[in-house]
Structure formats: C-alpha cells, structure tokens
Design a protein around this motif. Structure first.
Motif, PDB file in Angstrom:
ATOM      1  N   VAL A  16       0.869  -1.114   0.118  1.00 28.03           N
ATOM      2  CA  VAL A  16      -0.115   0.011   0.147  1.00 28.03           C
ATOM      3  C   VAL A  16       0.733   1.304   0.040  1.00 28.03           C
ATOM      4  CG1 VAL A  16      -1.981   1.234   1.341  1.00 28.03           C
ATOM      5  CG2 VAL A  16      -1.786  -1.390   1.394  1.00 28.03           C
ATOM      6  N   ASN A  17       0.866   1.932  -1.308  1.00 29.68           N
ATOM      7  CA  ASN A  17       1.823   2.798  -1.322  1.00 29.68           C
ATOM      8  C   ASN A  17       3.532   2.673  -0.990  1.00 29.68           C
ATOM      9  OD1 ASN A  17       0.196   4.941  -1.783  1.00 29.68           O
ATOM     10  ND2 ASN A  17      -0.477   5.629   0.257  1.00 29.68           N
ATOM     11  N   GLY A  18       3.666   1.464  -1.186  1.00 29.77           N
ATOM     12  CA  GLY A  18       5.059   0.575  -1.217  1.00 29.77           C
ATOM     13  C   GLY A  18       5.039   0.152   0.049  1.00 29.77           C
ATOM     14  N   ILE A  19       4.170   0.271   1.076  1.00 32.50           N
ATOM     15  CA  ILE A  19       4.367  -0.094   2.547  1.00 32.50           C
ATOM     16  C   ILE A  19       3.778  -1.364   2.646  1.00 32.50           C
ATOM     17  CG2 ILE A  19       3.500   0.410   4.900  1.00 32.50           C
ATOM     18  CD1 ILE A  19       3.672   3.332   4.208  1.00 32.50           C
ATOM     19  N   TYR A  57      -1.238  -4.595   8.174  1.00 31.97           N
ATOM     20  CA  TYR A  57      -0.270  -3.520   7.959  1.00 31.97           C
ATOM     21  C   TYR A  57      -0.572  -2.480   8.897  1.00 31.97           C
ATOM     22  CZ  TYR A  57      -0.438  -5.810   3.146  1.00 31.97           C
ATOM     23  OH  TYR A  57      -0.246  -6.719   2.167  1.00 31.97           O
ATOM     24  N   CYS A  58       0.376  -2.611   9.880  1.00 33.34           N
ATOM     25  CA  CYS A  58      -0.204  -1.931  11.246  1.00 33.34           C
ATOM     26  C   CYS A  58       1.232  -1.246  11.731  1.00 33.34           C
ATOM     27  CB  CYS A  58      -0.173  -3.052  12.300  1.00 33.34           C
ATOM     28  SG  CYS A  58       0.839  -4.427  12.604  1.00 33.34           S
ATOM     29  N   GLY A  59       1.986  -0.474  10.640  1.00 32.96           N
ATOM     30  CA  GLY A  59       2.784   0.666  10.952  1.00 32.96           C
ATOM     31  C   GLY A  59       4.323  -0.192  11.111  1.00 32.96           C
ATOM     32  N   VAL A  60       5.077   0.049  12.364  1.00 33.48           N
ATOM     33  CA  VAL A  60       6.408  -0.538  12.525  1.00 33.48           C
ATOM     34  C   VAL A  60       6.581  -1.344  13.521  1.00 33.48           C
ATOM     35  CG1 VAL A  60       7.351   1.811  11.335  1.00 33.48           C
ATOM     36  CG2 VAL A  60       7.187   1.552  13.869  1.00 33.48           C
ATOM     37  N   SER A  61       7.728  -1.904  13.679  1.00 29.02           N
ATOM     38  CA  SER A  61       7.726  -2.822  14.886  1.00 29.02           C
ATOM     39  C   SER A  61       8.659  -2.141  15.992  1.00 29.02           C
ATOM     40  CB  SER A  61       8.928  -3.942  14.246  1.00 29.02           C
ATOM     41  OG  SER A  61       9.042  -5.039  15.462  1.00 29.02           O
ATOM     42  N   LEU A 117      19.565   1.956   8.993  1.00 28.39           N
ATOM     43  CA  LEU A 117      18.478   2.106   8.027  1.00 28.39           C
ATOM     44  C   LEU A 117      17.202   2.594   9.106  1.00 28.39           C
ATOM     45  CD1 LEU A 117      18.735  -1.486   6.376  1.00 28.39           C
ATOM     46  CD2 LEU A 117      19.069   0.721   5.453  1.00 28.39           C
ATOM     47  N   GLU A 118      16.115   2.823   8.575  1.00 29.98           N
ATOM     48  CA  GLU A 118      15.055   3.177   9.286  1.00 29.98           C
ATOM     49  C   GLU A 118      13.893   2.406   8.917  1.00 29.98           C
ATOM     50  OE1 GLU A 118      14.251   7.344   8.310  1.00 29.98           O
ATOM     51  OE2 GLU A 118      15.931   8.110   9.556  1.00 29.98           O
ATOM     52  N   GLN A 119      12.620   2.388   9.690  1.00 33.13           N
ATOM     53  CA  GLN A 119      11.517   1.617   9.225  1.00 33.13           C
ATOM     54  C   GLN A 119      10.640   2.622   8.617  1.00 33.13           C
ATOM     55  OE1 GLN A 119       9.799  -1.389  12.176  1.00 33.13           O
ATOM     56  NE2 GLN A 119      11.337  -0.450  13.503  1.00 33.13           N
ATOM     57  N   SER A 120      10.901   3.053   7.536  1.00 33.22           N
ATOM     58  CA  SER A 120      10.462   4.255   6.783  1.00 33.22           C
ATOM     59  C   SER A 120       9.434   3.577   5.527  1.00 33.22           C
ATOM     60  CB  SER A 120      11.611   4.982   6.007  1.00 33.22           C
ATOM     61  OG  SER A 120      12.287   4.499   5.222  1.00 33.22           O
ATOM     62  N   PRO A 121       8.686   4.526   5.173  1.00 32.59           N
ATOM     63  CA  PRO A 121       7.993   3.991   3.623  1.00 32.59           C
ATOM     64  C   PRO A 121       8.800   3.604   2.583  1.00 32.59           C
ATOM     65  CG  PRO A 121       6.958   5.958   4.648  1.00 32.59           C
ATOM     66  CD  PRO A 121       8.350   5.849   5.534  1.00 32.59           C
ATOM     67  N   GLU A 122      10.094   4.377   2.445  1.00 28.21           N
ATOM     68  CA  GLU A 122      10.876   3.999   1.448  1.00 28.21           C
ATOM     69  C   GLU A 122      11.235   2.437   1.759  1.00 28.21           C
ATOM     70  OE1 GLU A 122      10.068   7.985   1.721  1.00 28.21           O
ATOM     71  OE2 GLU A 122      10.997   6.804   3.375  1.00 28.21           O
ATOM     72  N   PHE A 180       8.063   0.188   5.190  1.00 25.36           N
ATOM     73  CA  PHE A 180       7.547   0.339   6.675  1.00 25.36           C
ATOM     74  C   PHE A 180       6.543   1.406   6.840  1.00 25.36           C
ATOM     75  CE2 PHE A 180      10.977  -2.326   6.610  1.00 25.36           C
ATOM     76  CZ  PHE A 180      10.390  -3.618   7.101  1.00 25.36           C
ATOM     77  N   GLY A 181       5.800   1.768   7.854  1.00 30.75           N
ATOM     78  CA  GLY A 181       5.144   3.107   8.375  1.00 30.75           C
ATOM     79  C   GLY A 181       3.348   2.699   8.077  1.00 30.75           C
ATOM     80  N   ASP A 182       2.908   3.897   8.797  1.00 28.11           N
ATOM     81  CA  ASP A 182       1.611   4.007   8.923  1.00 28.11           C
ATOM     82  C   ASP A 182       0.780   3.946   7.501  1.00 28.11           C
ATOM     83  OD1 ASP A 182       1.526   3.945  11.752  1.00 28.11           O
ATOM     84  OD2 ASP A 182       1.571   6.122  11.744  1.00 28.11           O
ATOM     85  N   ASN A 183      -0.076   3.404   7.469  1.00 25.57           N
ATOM     86  CA  ASN A 183      -0.838   3.491   5.944  1.00 25.57           C
ATOM     87  C   ASN A 183      -2.508   3.299   6.054  1.00 25.57           C
ATOM     88  OD1 ASN A 183      -1.843   0.444   5.370  1.00 25.57           O
ATOM     89  ND2 ASN A 183       0.308   0.449   6.154  1.00 25.57           N
ATOM     90  N   PRO A 184      -3.123   3.871   5.286  1.00 20.45           N
ATOM     91  CA  PRO A 184      -4.664   3.858   5.591  1.00 20.45           C
ATOM     92  C   PRO A 184      -5.151   2.433   4.871  1.00 20.45           C
ATOM     93  CG  PRO A 184      -3.900   5.062   3.233  1.00 20.45           C
ATOM     94  CD  PRO A 184      -2.687   4.547   4.074  1.00 20.45           C
ATOM     95  N   LEU A 185      -4.807   1.541   4.768  1.00 17.03           N
ATOM     96  CA  LEU A 185      -5.431   0.452   4.642  1.00 17.03           C
ATOM     97  C   LEU A 185      -6.419   0.178   5.565  1.00 17.03           C
ATOM     98  CD1 LEU A 185      -4.249  -2.744   2.784  1.00 17.03           C
ATOM     99  CD2 LEU A 185      -5.401  -3.061   5.112  1.00 17.03           C
ATOM    100  N   THR A 186      -7.718  -0.430   5.123  1.00 19.80           N
ATOM    101  CA  THR A 186      -8.722  -0.625   5.903  1.00 19.80           C
ATOM    102  C   THR A 186      -9.281  -1.945   5.374  1.00 19.80           C
ATOM    103  OG1 THR A 186     -10.419   0.450   4.607  1.00 19.80           O
ATOM    104  CG2 THR A 186      -9.527   1.612   6.516  1.00 19.80           C
ATOM    105  N   LYS A 187      -9.069  -2.501   4.425  1.00 20.57           N
ATOM    106  CA  LYS A 187      -9.543  -3.903   4.019  1.00 20.57           C
ATOM    107  C   LYS A 187      -8.473  -4.599   3.153  1.00 20.57           C
ATOM    108  CE  LYS A 187     -13.829  -5.985   2.166  1.00 20.57           C
ATOM    109  NZ  LYS A 187     -15.188  -5.677   1.759  1.00 20.57           N
TER     110      LYS A 187
END
Length: 811
Positions: free
Chosen positions: A548-551, A583-587, A601-606, A609-616
């Motif tokens: 989702v947006n690469g996440i 799809y619940c963000g980062v660890s 490294l980072e737990q980044s969208p690139e 990883f990260g917050d995303n708006p997936l609902t289903k």
C-alpha cells in the motif's frame, strides 16, 4: 558434521532470536480468549507478580468454594497446568504472589474462561506421577529404549545403518582435542561426536567408544566456560548434553573429583537458564525459538541425571515438565500438525519433538503422541514440504533448492510412522528416506524394536488440499500421486504474524510445478537481520502479496492475518484470507529496532514500513485442478493510494497488454497470467533488490541468479478490486486461451465473472460449461462462498461464511 555446521550458523542469531519474543502483558486465558486444548494452561506475566513465588487457584465457582477446586503449591514459575480434563463450561481462576518466607499477597482479580464442547482434550499427568516413575538405575537419558537394547545388540550387524554407524564413530574416534588451549570452542563437535560414540557403545559395548567420550569431557574439566559462552543458548545446551550423556554412561569410570566437577558444570548452566532466563518468562513468551528447539531438551537431560542428588535439579526438572506440558509441542496454540515458524525451521525442532514425548510417555505411561498436534503432524510434514520439491515457501529458508528436505525432517516422519503408523508419515519417509543418514536419532531406530510398514502408499482418502487452520496455511495439489507433474499452490495468512523465523507475508501465495518455482517468494537467507534480510527477504515486498503506497507489514506478531474460509471439491480448492490487520505500522520489538539502527536504516515508507490507510485486504484464491489459479482481491483504504500487486519469478516476465508470461524450458513448463482491476494496472518488473545479498555471506552455495519481481500498480484509488488468472502449461497441460468477452472470461470449459467496479459489491463467479461445477462469492444472500461440485464423486453444494479463528490472547 552437518549438525555442527548448522549450529555454527545459528550462533550468529542466537542472541537475536531471544530478543524477538515479546512477553505476555495480560494473563491467559480470559473471557474473550479462546481455549485451544482442554485443560488450558494458566499463564501469569512476570510484570504482574510482586513476590518470588506464585500460587494459582482454579474453580467452577466464582467464589472459589466448589467441590473440585484446585489450589497449587507456590512455585517460582508463571504457569499452572491442571493435568486433568476439565468439565465443559465456565471456569474461574486467580493467582497471588507469595514471598519466600511464606507471606501471602492479596489475590488477583478473578478471571474466567469457557471450555467449549469442541475443544480437543489432552491431559498430561501431574509432575508427581512423572517424578515417582523416574528411573533410578543407569543409564537414564534413553531409558525409553532400554527394553529393546539387548535384542538390538544381538542383531546390530544386520541393521541397515550398521556400517554408517561404524563409520561415523570412527570419525569421532579420530578427533583429538587434548592439545587445544581453548577446548570449549569445540563443544559442538564434541557433542556431535558424543552422539556417534554413544550409539556405537550402546550397540557394540566396546570400551574405546566410551573412553573417547570421557577423553573429550576431560578436556573441558580444568577450565570454566566463559560467561559469554554460556550466555549463548546453543552453547549452553550442547555443553549440558555432552556432560550429561557422558556422565550417564560413564559416571563410575570417572574419579569422585571428576564426577563432582561435571555435576557442578551442569548445575551452573541450569541455574543460569532456569533461574534467570526461563522461569516465569519462557512460558510467557510468544515463542522463544532456540530454547524450544534445543535447550529445553538438553536441560531436561541434565536434570534427569542429577534430580535425585540435587534438590535444585529436581525443581528444574519439574519446571521444564510444566513448561513442556503447557506450551509444547508447537507453542501451545497450534493443533494442526504444521509448523508455525515455517516448514524449513521445523527441522531444528524435530529431535526435541521426538525425544521429549518418548521420554515423558515412557516415564508416565501416557501416550504424549495423542496430543492433537502429533495426530496431525504426518499430514503437516507431507503437505508443507513435499518430497523432491521446494517447501510451501514461507519463512526463513523457504528458497532451499536442494530438492530434498533435511534428513531430520525425514527422521521425524520415520519416527511417526514407527510409533503411530501414520500413513502420511509412512508415505513421506518412504519417498524421502534420508533418515537413514541421521545420526542424532539413529539409536532410536536401532533400539526401538518398531519396524516400518512394508508398503507405504499415500492413503486413498488423502485430500488434494488441506487447511492448517491454527497456523494459517492452505496447500492444494493437482496430483500427489505424480509429484513430477504436480502443480502445487500454497497460501498463508497467519494468526502468528511475523517474527522469529516467519516473515511478513500475510495473504501471500506460491505456485510450483513438479516441485520447481513458477511464482515463489524472492531473496536469500544468509544472516538473520542483515540489510538484504530486512529489506528484501523477510520484507513483504519479497512475497506474492500487496503493498500500500509501497508499504507492507511490520516485523511483529501483531501483523497477523487469518484464513477465514477454505473449501475443496473434486475439481477445485478455495481459500479466503483476511490481512486487513497486518499493515500495522512499524515494529517496536527491540531486536528489529536495533537491527535497523545497526545498519543505518529506518523503518520508513521507502523501506516498506510505516502507517498507511489500508482498511480492508481480503484475498480469494482458487485452484481449478489441475493447472489454473484465480486470485480476486478486495482492497480498501481511507484515502486514495497506490496498490502494488506483487508477483515473483525465477525468470523474466514477458508482458503483452495485461498478460505476463514466464518460460522455464529447462524445467519443462511455462506460465501465462492475466490481470485486471478497477483501474488499468501499470506492469513493471525488475531483477534488482532493495538491498542485494552480500557475496561474503554466501557460505551455503547460494545461487544469485537474478530473480524477477513484477509489480502491477493500480494508481490513485481508495478502493480496488483485482482479478488475476494464472495458468501452468506442462506435459500435456495446456494453458488455454483466455477470451475476454466484456464482463466475463472464458478459459476453455471455465467461465469467470468478477465485479471489478470497486464501488459495487464484490462478486466472483466461476462455472464449468461442460460439467456444471461452480464457485460463487457475492451471490448468496448470506455472503457465503459456495462450491457446487462433486466431492468424492457425489454431487454436493457447500457454503461457508467467515469462520472463527482462535485467538491466543494478548501479548
């Protein structure tokens, strides 16, 4: 030396894995928790105790005044097992801390749980029964084989493994560690030698074998192991076994001073683990991988030789018994016979899964192989890693291309075949007979006195498809009787989430033909947490699922999925996975945070990883036997996103107007795929990783031939329906033309209709125009998925709505 090399590899992750196991934060079970087995273990997190000891109280009465109440003695661990089948209905329990001086703290709040009618039953006897029947004679560690030892010795030269046993023992005799100034660095090799020497001594009775065992142990006695050495759980376990096994058969040959020294070393390790790392914590961890693989078994063997001489060893034995009977054989929350940490890493657990039920069953007189997990294990072994094939493809080591599963996996199947007559285990180990080379379990095969079945064939009733419900996997096969032509589909959406040796792969699938990859997860397992592992192997982007947006999905047990429906008929298999919560963000697990920091490294969208708006995210997957796979995805987000639909292949894709083709003439097959969606997808591919594997870490023959990743990108939409159809052509199975007839597709005799307008209700219909078999979703008023087809030759209509997937409580 294969186990030695494997354990050396594991050393690099020994500390890491223990940091990847969250502790419970809430007691189990509570009112909203599911009970997997009757009796359910009562678990109290370390954070909820304020004294050295815990006492448990279990009752049918919320006032704890029932006639069958159970009040435990105060213990230093955080688990209570009733050790008897509980009456069905509601139960109440509480706990309190107790100080070493006997001061009792107030009782906790009262918790309640329900034992339902359908909960499987398996009750291990109380520890008192185990303790009363423990062997007092010597040797003890393999007491369950003693009855057959004399006859085994008489017939040893006719045993098919006799000369292999002799050769392995000769190699052990040739190794001399006496001149090494740092002998503890050879403990792994000594432990492996101990197995081979011990087996040869038990079978042949020649002193040179036992004298060599003693010689190796004597190399260690003058020095103490370093704390760093003992802190490693593999080191600790192998040291205890080496000392305990040699003590078990040679204690009268050692001097009194040497015996005392061996006892002191064993107790030192057991104190450090049982008192420090394990009691109260092991039973409350999600799954402490290495401890269950090796250490519990090794510590129990150490306690077995010392229990009647040292009270603390007896207490450790009791704790290990309670831990095993509460959280084993497969985490305590898995009854379906498959392995929650992936097919490849089952092998690391196999010896313990053989040894401990053998020991506990022999001593108590209760058959521990009647546990539901063991009753299903033959099928789990067979379906998740077919002989001559890749495994079903989820978790560390999924890419192994050796075409032959590890020999210890074969040995476990052979063990089940001999002990239970499980037909799947008999069939599996007859096709994969590498158990004959497995030294660690050779003594069992030589002395158990239980023959294998003369003929081993797959049962006529064997299903093409199986649902491992607790673990969250479905495997479907076109022809298990012809594995060279078999097309196999595997699908995972697991309540166990991501962690340990599992990956972030909810709602992912793999497709194989003749055991070879058609579409299979990408990457290489070389280090547990290097950049390639973090970004391109255990990462969601390595799997045939969705970003989702690469996440993708973070590395945490909270990133869970569920297979909520599964049905099969003669002509098709179907599953529905729900990864909406994955799809619940980062660890926030220390291991992963530290791993990212270590490599800058980072737990980044690139990085995925990260917050995303997936609902289903609900994925319907169908296999139309023998060679057609249909995937229908329902995707929704709270805002417009880019949906990346991923597919991985060992070879490059050819694209043509929404069609993707892969050719593997060297393997005898090709694949043809088609994809449609609510918007027209952009198809791109790459043979590059986000982080490439490092050549310097390639120590096990890795094949770095480029792997290809196809991305079907559906841009700028909040909702999206995706339909993909994939066909495998091999040995007479033709990939028929797909005709798009404006709202419906025709594939030979099959007609497919799918609702691709995401603003409309989801719908998928599949019908065979020749024989009338069909599947539908979105047409039945109940919302059920419906299969109308023959089952075992008889016409049947099966409906299924979402099934409840058991909840293992809050961690």
């Amino acid at each position: 030396m294969k186990r030695y090399c494997f354990l050396l590899f594991c050393l690099c992750v020994a500390f890491a894995v223990s940091g990847n196991n969250p502790l419970r934060t809430a007691p189990y079970p509570q009112e909203n928790d599911d009970v997997f087995l009757n009796p359910a273990p009562l678990l109290v997190p370390p954070s909820m105790r304020d004294g050295e000891l815990l006492q448990f109280n279990l009752s049918r009465s919320k006032r704890f005044n029932g006639t069958d109440d159970m009040l435990s003695e105060p213990v230093r661990w955080g688990v209570f097992n009733a050790h008897r089948v509980l009456q069905k209905g509601t139960w109440y329990w509480r706990f309190r801390s107790v100080d070493e001086n006997g001061t009792e703290h107030p009782w906790s709040k009262v918790y309640r749980f329900t034992i339902g009618e359908d909960v499987p039953e398996f009750a291990a006897p109380p520890f008192d029964v185990f303790r009363k029947n423990l062997p007092v004679e010597w040797p003890r560690i393999y007491c369950f084989l003693e009855d057959g030892m004399e006859e085994a010795r008489r017939n040893v030269r006719s045993h098919p493994e006799f000369w292999t046993m002799v050769d392995d023992a000769r190699r052990a005799l040739a190794m001399d560690f006496r001149t090494d100034t740092v002998p503890y660095k050879h403990v792994f090799a000594m432990s492996e030698n101990c197995d081979n020497l011990h087996t040869a001594w038990r079978m042949l009775g020649r002193d040179l074998y036992i004298e060599k065992m003693m010689q190796n142990v004597r190399c260690l006695l003058p020095k103490d192991p370093t704390e760093q050495f003992v802190e490693n759980d593999f080191n600790a376990g192998e040291l205890v076994y080496l000392l305990a096994c040699t003590y078990d058969v040679a204690r009268d040959r050692f001097t009194a001073e040497e015996r005392k020294r061996i006892e002191t070393l064993i107790l030192h390790v057991m104190r450090q683990y049982c008192n420090g790392r394990l009691m109260g914590r092991l039973e409350n961890r999600f799954y402490d991988e290495h401890i269950w693989q090796f250490t519990v078994r090794r510590l129990m063997q150490g306690a077995l030789v010392l229990y009647d001489k040292y009270p603390e060893a007896e207490e450790y034995l009791e704790y290990l018994y309670e831990a095993w009977t509460s959280r084993a054989p497969a985490s305590g929350f898995n009854r379906d016979g498959s392995w929650h940490n992936g097919a490849n890493y089952f092998s690391a657990n196999a010896v313990s899964l053989m040894y401990l039920p053998s020991l506990l069953g022999y001593v108590t007189g209760v058959d521990f192989l009647q546990h539901p997990w063991y009753r299903n294990a033959g099928k789990g072994i067979a379906y998740t890693w077919l002989p001559g094939s890749l495994s079903d493809g989820f978790g560390d080591g999924h890419e192994k291309m050796n075409k032959k599963p590890l020999r210890i996996r074969s040995a476990f199947a052979d063990f089940l075949a001999r002990e239970t007559g499980d037909p799947y285990a008999e069939w599996y180990s007859s096709l994969n007979d590498s158990y004959k080379e497995e030294f660690e379990t050779r003594l069992y095969r030589m002395a158990c006195g239980k023959p294998r079945a003369e003929r081993a064939e797959l049962p006529d009733s064997a299903p093409k498809a199986v649902w491992f419900r607790d673990c969250g996997e479905m495997v479907a096969n076109s022809d298990l009787h012809d594995l060279k032509r078999n097309v196999s589909l595997s699908f995972r959406s697991s309540p166990f989430g991501s962690g340990n040796h599992t990956h972030s792969c909810q709602n992912a699938f793999n497709l194989h033909c003749g055991g070879e990859a058609v579409y299979h997860a990408a990457g290489h397992y070389m280090k547990f947490n290097d950049p390639h592992n973090l970004l391109s192997y255990r990462n969601t982007r390595a799997y045939n699922t969705v970003l989702v947006n690469g996440i993708g999905q973070p590395f945490t047990p909270e990133a869970r999925g569920r297979i909520v429906r599964m049905m099969e008929s003669d002509r098709m298999a179907y599953a529905l996975g729900d990864a909406s919560d994955a799809y619940c963000g980062v660890s926030d697990i220390c291991l992963w945070k530290e791993s990212f920091e270590k490599y800058g490294l980072e737990q980044s969208p690139e990085n995925g990883f990260g917050d995303n708006p997936l609902t289903k995210y609900r994925r319907h997957i169908l296999m139309l036997y023998p060679n057609i796979v249909i995937v229908y995805d329902e995707l929704e987000a709270s805002e417009e996103v880019r949906w990346d639909w991923l597919l991985h292949s060992p070879v490059k894709f050819d694209f043509d107007n929404g069609t993707f083709v892969t050719e593997r003439p060297d393997k005898g097959f090709r694949s043809v795929g088609h994809i449609w969606g609510s918007v027209v997808p952009r198809l791109v591919q790459t043979d590059k990783y986000a982080a490439s594997p490092s050549d310097k870490d390639a120590q096990r023959g890795e094949d770095f031939t480029p792997q290809w990743t196809m991305t079907a990108a559906f841009d700028s939409c909040r909702k999206c329906h995706v339909l993909a159809v994939m066909l495998v052509e091999a040995d007479g199975m033709k990939a028929v033309d797909v005709k798009d007839e404006g709202g419906s597709l025709t594939l030979g005799d099959w007609k497919i209709e799918a609702e691709l307008d995401a603003e409309k209700a989801s719908r998928l219909s599949v019908r065979n125009l020749s024989n009338g078999s069909s599947f539908s979703y979105g047409e039945d008023p109940s919302g059920a998925s419906v299969i109308s087809d023959t089952v075992d030759g008889k016409l049947s209509v099966n409906k299924m709505t979402d099934q409840h997937i058991l909840w293992m409580g809050k961690w």
